[in-house]
Design a protein around this motif. Structure first.
Motif, mmCIF file in Angstrom:
data_model
loop_
_atom_site.group_PDB
_atom_site.id
_atom_site.type_symbol
_atom_site.label_atom_id
_atom_site.label_comp_id
_atom_site.label_asym_id
_atom_site.label_seq_id
_atom_site.Cartn_x
_atom_site.Cartn_y
_atom_site.Cartn_z
ATOM 1 N N PHE A 13 0.965 -1.155 -0.024
ATOM 2 C CA PHE A 13 -0.007 -0.019 -0.044
ATOM 3 C C PHE A 13 0.936 1.344 -0.041
ATOM 4 C CE2 PHE A 13 0.187 0.872 4.734
ATOM 5 C CZ PHE A 13 0.870 -0.286 4.970
ATOM 6 N N PRO A 14 0.583 2.302 -0.937
ATOM 7 C CA PRO A 14 1.118 3.307 -0.813
ATOM 8 C C PRO A 14 1.278 4.581 0.110
ATOM 9 C CG PRO A 14 -0.478 3.504 -2.449
ATOM 10 C CD PRO A 14 -0.512 2.349 -1.621
ATOM 11 N N LEU A 15 -0.025 4.662 0.753
ATOM 12 C CA LEU A 15 -0.082 5.623 1.856
ATOM 13 C C LEU A 15 -1.321 5.008 2.966
ATOM 14 C CD1 LEU A 15 0.191 8.527 2.049
ATOM 15 C CD2 LEU A 15 -1.736 8.903 0.516
ATOM 16 N N ALA A 16 -0.980 5.485 4.146
ATOM 17 C CA ALA A 16 -2.039 5.190 4.859
ATOM 18 C C ALA A 16 -2.809 6.582 5.622
ATOM 19 C CB ALA A 16 -1.575 4.220 6.302
ATOM 20 N N PHE A 17 -4.095 6.066 6.044
ATOM 21 C CA PHE A 17 -4.855 7.440 6.595
ATOM 22 C C PHE A 17 -5.072 6.846 7.980
ATOM 23 C CE2 PHE A 17 -5.700 11.104 3.994
ATOM 24 C CZ PHE A 17 -5.045 10.624 2.957
ATOM 25 N N GLY B 184 6.219 10.686 13.952
ATOM 26 C CA GLY B 184 6.497 10.541 12.608
ATOM 27 C C GLY B 184 5.390 10.435 11.287
ATOM 28 N N ALA B 185 4.298 11.214 11.663
ATOM 29 C CA ALA B 185 3.107 11.463 10.877
ATOM 30 C C ALA B 185 3.689 12.120 9.622
ATOM 31 C CB ALA B 185 1.975 11.873 11.475
ATOM 32 N N ALA B 186 3.229 11.810 8.332
ATOM 33 C CA ALA B 186 3.764 12.576 7.132
ATOM 34 C C ALA B 186 2.963 13.678 7.063
ATOM 35 C CB ALA B 186 3.612 11.952 5.727
ATOM 36 N N ASP B 187 1.955 13.885 7.834
ATOM 37 C CA ASP B 187 0.952 14.953 7.598
ATOM 38 C C ASP B 187 -0.162 14.812 8.674
ATOM 39 O OD1 ASP B 187 0.372 17.107 6.469
ATOM 40 O OD2 ASP B 187 0.270 16.567 4.412
ATOM 41 N N VAL B 188 -0.376 15.943 9.039
ATOM 42 C CA VAL B 188 -1.717 15.914 10.003
ATOM 43 C C VAL B 188 -2.742 16.855 9.565
ATOM 44 C CG1 VAL B 188 -2.723 16.355 12.398
ATOM 45 C CG2 VAL B 188 -0.455 15.525 12.115
ATOM 46 N N VAL B 189 -4.045 16.040 9.306
ATOM 47 C CA VAL B 189 -5.107 16.943 8.683
ATOM 48 C C VAL B 189 -5.932 17.236 9.934
ATOM 49 C CG1 VAL B 189 -7.137 16.923 7.211
ATOM 50 C CG2 VAL B 189 -5.094 15.587 6.592
ATOM 51 N N ASP B 190 -5.965 18.612 10.335
ATOM 52 C CA ASP B 190 -6.668 19.015 11.488
ATOM 53 C C ASP B 190 -8.029 19.545 11.144
ATOM 54 O OD1 ASP B 190 -5.783 21.144 10.463
ATOM 55 O OD2 ASP B 190 -4.891 21.954 12.191
ATOM 56 N N LYS B 191 -8.087 19.982 9.667
ATOM 57 C CA LYS B 191 -9.575 20.371 9.449
ATOM 58 C C LYS B 191 -10.499 19.113 8.877
ATOM 59 C CE LYS B 191 -7.509 24.537 7.524
ATOM 60 N NZ LYS B 191 -6.624 24.135 6.841
ATOM 61 N N GLY B 192 -11.720 19.282 8.771
ATOM 62 C CA GLY B 192 -12.614 18.456 8.538
ATOM 63 C C GLY B 192 -12.077 17.393 7.270
ATOM 64 N N LEU B 193 -12.233 16.207 7.275
ATOM 65 C CA LEU B 193 -12.022 15.194 6.110
ATOM 66 C C LEU B 193 -13.184 15.574 5.036
ATOM 67 C CD1 LEU B 193 -9.360 13.447 5.853
ATOM 68 C CD2 LEU B 193 -11.032 11.575 6.358
ATOM 69 N N THR B 194 -12.547 15.843 3.715
ATOM 70 C CA THR B 194 -13.655 16.055 2.565
ATOM 71 C C THR B 194 -13.297 15.340 1.733
ATOM 72 O OG1 THR B 194 -12.773 18.044 1.804
ATOM 73 C CG2 THR B 194 -14.480 18.477 3.420
ATOM 74 N N PRO C 275 4.425 6.233 4.439
ATOM 75 C CA PRO C 275 3.742 7.587 5.042
ATOM 76 C C PRO C 275 2.465 7.735 5.281
ATOM 77 C CG PRO C 275 4.167 7.817 2.561
ATOM 78 C CD PRO C 275 4.296 6.275 2.693
ATOM 79 N N VAL C 276 2.342 7.905 6.610
ATOM 80 C CA VAL C 276 0.805 7.919 7.394
ATOM 81 C C VAL C 276 0.531 9.381 7.426
ATOM 82 C CG1 VAL C 276 -0.058 7.266 9.207
ATOM 83 C CG2 VAL C 276 1.828 6.054 8.724
ATOM 84 N N ILE C 277 -0.662 9.736 7.069
ATOM 85 C CA ILE C 277 -1.466 10.593 7.368
ATOM 86 C C ILE C 277 -2.415 10.595 8.476
ATOM 87 C CG2 ILE C 277 -3.041 12.638 6.239
ATOM 88 C CD1 ILE C 277 -1.933 12.017 3.381
#
Ligand code: ATP
Ligand code: MG
Length: 431
Positions: free
Chosen positions: A45-49, A88-98, A69-71
């Motif tokens: 798998f290329p990416l994880a959420f 080690g998160a590649a990104d943190v999405v703090d706004k709502g997920l759309t 990479p983990v988002i």
């Protein structure tokens, strides 16, 4: 693209992913044990959420962070978001997920991953000259200026033009190509500007030209070096005035397009000879991207070869071809590729259709190439490589005949079973 991983137990999240159209596999709290298990599908798998509302998100994070990479999304507070970054998160999405946000994130991470492995968009390369090209593409994409892409035939001018468009703010509008070579002026004009009904015999309807159709997008004028000076004047007018008139039309229409042109000719020389308008040359050549010939970036050959093997291997339904032998690679690395990347692509496609072994062997390469390789090999004999390659081929066919039974294959080859096993290991033959 293979499916991304989504770790969450929220129905709402599942619905968002479903409506995004992105392929995904959903995992919940009970799957955590799998992370430490031997069956963990690394690289599949290329990416994880990772949903931070899930119990045990930290364990998931620790289990995955070195592999993919983990988002992280939906952190309950700022402190937890910071903790995720530290873990080690590649990104943190703090706004709502759309769904839009999701698609943008996945796209961004995909292209980052490609860059890491030596590619930009569809363009593969890891040589320093190609890295320079990649950064020029990014800069060109961010600007509105016209671009002239130059380079020998087969160096990848078309994918370069597409990459500029895809990375530009115009990416959601059309990218339209006009191939200017070997088309008479009248046809070029009707393609580019369109025509009104009754403009000429056979014009039974009104047709928009690509400059109008690409409104807000990009028009790619391929092989611009081949057009007549009269047609050049018409293109210059469009660039200067930003407007066009359909053939047989009575009024000018404003058009909003960005022009990317490409040529394998030396336009400066053509200007000197009077075959190309100098003013148009300067209008087009605001940004120049020159694609170097493949023989000037031989270090790209292995990665390009791997790319084309992946592309053409699925054409063979009877055998899985996944690699090329060192011996065959040696021949490629000693060839000078007058036809550049296009020629390499054809060579790999040809070899894959002839291969009878999971790796491309020298004998699978086109005949002319083997000849040129042989000549060189006489000058610098690599006896060891040649013998290994021959042994590999022999053992492989014996194994195939024996349907993978090592004892039987050894008997056919007239050697001991242990000897064969050692050879298989030594030559890394897949059994
Ligand atoms: N760096 C690269 N990575 C992957 N594919 C490439 C690369 N460069 C070229 N190709 C592929 O090689 C083929 C030839 O490229 P392209 O059609 O862009 O050539 P060109 O530069 O336009 O040549 P011509 O002047 O003959 O039209 C295409 O299939 C293209 O996708
Ligand atoms: Mg081309």
């Amino acid at each position: 693209m293979s499916a991304i991983w989504v770790i969450s137990d929220s129905k709402e999240v599942e619905v968002i992913f479903q409506s995004s159209g992105i392929p995904f596999s959903l995992y919940g709290p009970k799957d955590l044990a799998m992370l430490s298990g031997v069956r963990f599908p690394i690289d599949s798998f290329p990416l994880a959420f990772l949903d931070m509302a899930i119990e045990g998100w930290r364990e998931w994070m620790r289990g995955m962070r070195h592999r993919v990479p983990v988002i992280c999304f939906a952190p309950p507070d700022l402190g937890t978001a910071v903790e995720a970054m530290r873990l080690g998160a590649a990104d943190v999405v703090d706004k709502g997920l759309t769904t839009e946000r999701l698609r943008a994130d996945v796209e961004r991470h995909e292209s980052r991953a490609k860059e890491r492995e030596g590619a930009f968009d569809d363009i593969v390369g890891r040589s320093s000259v190609m890295k320079d090209v990649f950064s020029l593409i990014k800069r060109a994409a961010a600007s509105e200026s016209n671009v002239l892409i130059t380079g020998e035939s087969g160096t990848g001018k078309e994918p370069t033009a597409r990459a500029i468009h895809r990375w530009s703010p115009r990416k959601d509008n059309s990218f339209m190509t006009l191939n200017c070579s070997a088309i008479p002026d009248t046809l070029l004009e009707s393609e580019l500007f369109g025509f009104e009904k009754g403009a000429f015999t056979g014009a039974n309807y009104t047709k928009k030209g690509i400059l109008e159709m690409a409104g807000g997008g990009t028009v790619f004028l391929d092989e611009i070096g081949d057009v007549s000076t009269l047609f050049q004047t018409k293109v210059l007018r469009v660039i200067q005035e930003g407007e066009i008139m359909r053939i047989g039309g009575a009024r000018h229409t404003k058009v909003d397009v960005r022009i990317i042109a490409a040529t394998n000719k030396d336009l400066k020389l053509a200007c000197k000879r009077g075959a190309f308008r100098e003013d148009l040359f300067y209008r087009l050549n605001v940004i120049n991207i020159h694609l170097p010939a493949l023989r000037r970036r031989m270090e790209d050959i292995p990665i390009l070869t791997a790319h084309f093997i992946k592309k053409y291997a699925p054409k063979r339904k009877d055998i899985v071809i996944s690699d090329i032998t060192d011996e065959a690679m040696h021949i490629l690395l000693n060839y000078n590729f007058p036809g550049n990347v296009r020629e390499l692509e054809n060579i790999i496609e040809h070899s894959i259709s002839f291969a009878g072994y999971p790796e491309i062997l020298p004998s699978d390469l086109p005949h002319a190439l083997i000849q040129s390789g042989l000549k060189r090999r006489i000058a610098t004999p690599k006896m060891k490589d040649a013998v290994a390659s021959f042994e590999k081929e022999l053992i492989w066919s014996a194994l195939q005949e024996a349907r993978g039974n090592i004892s039987r294959a050894a008997a056919t080859l007239g050697i001991y079973r242990q000897q064969l096993q050692r050879k298989i290991k030594q030559l890394k033959i897949a059994t």
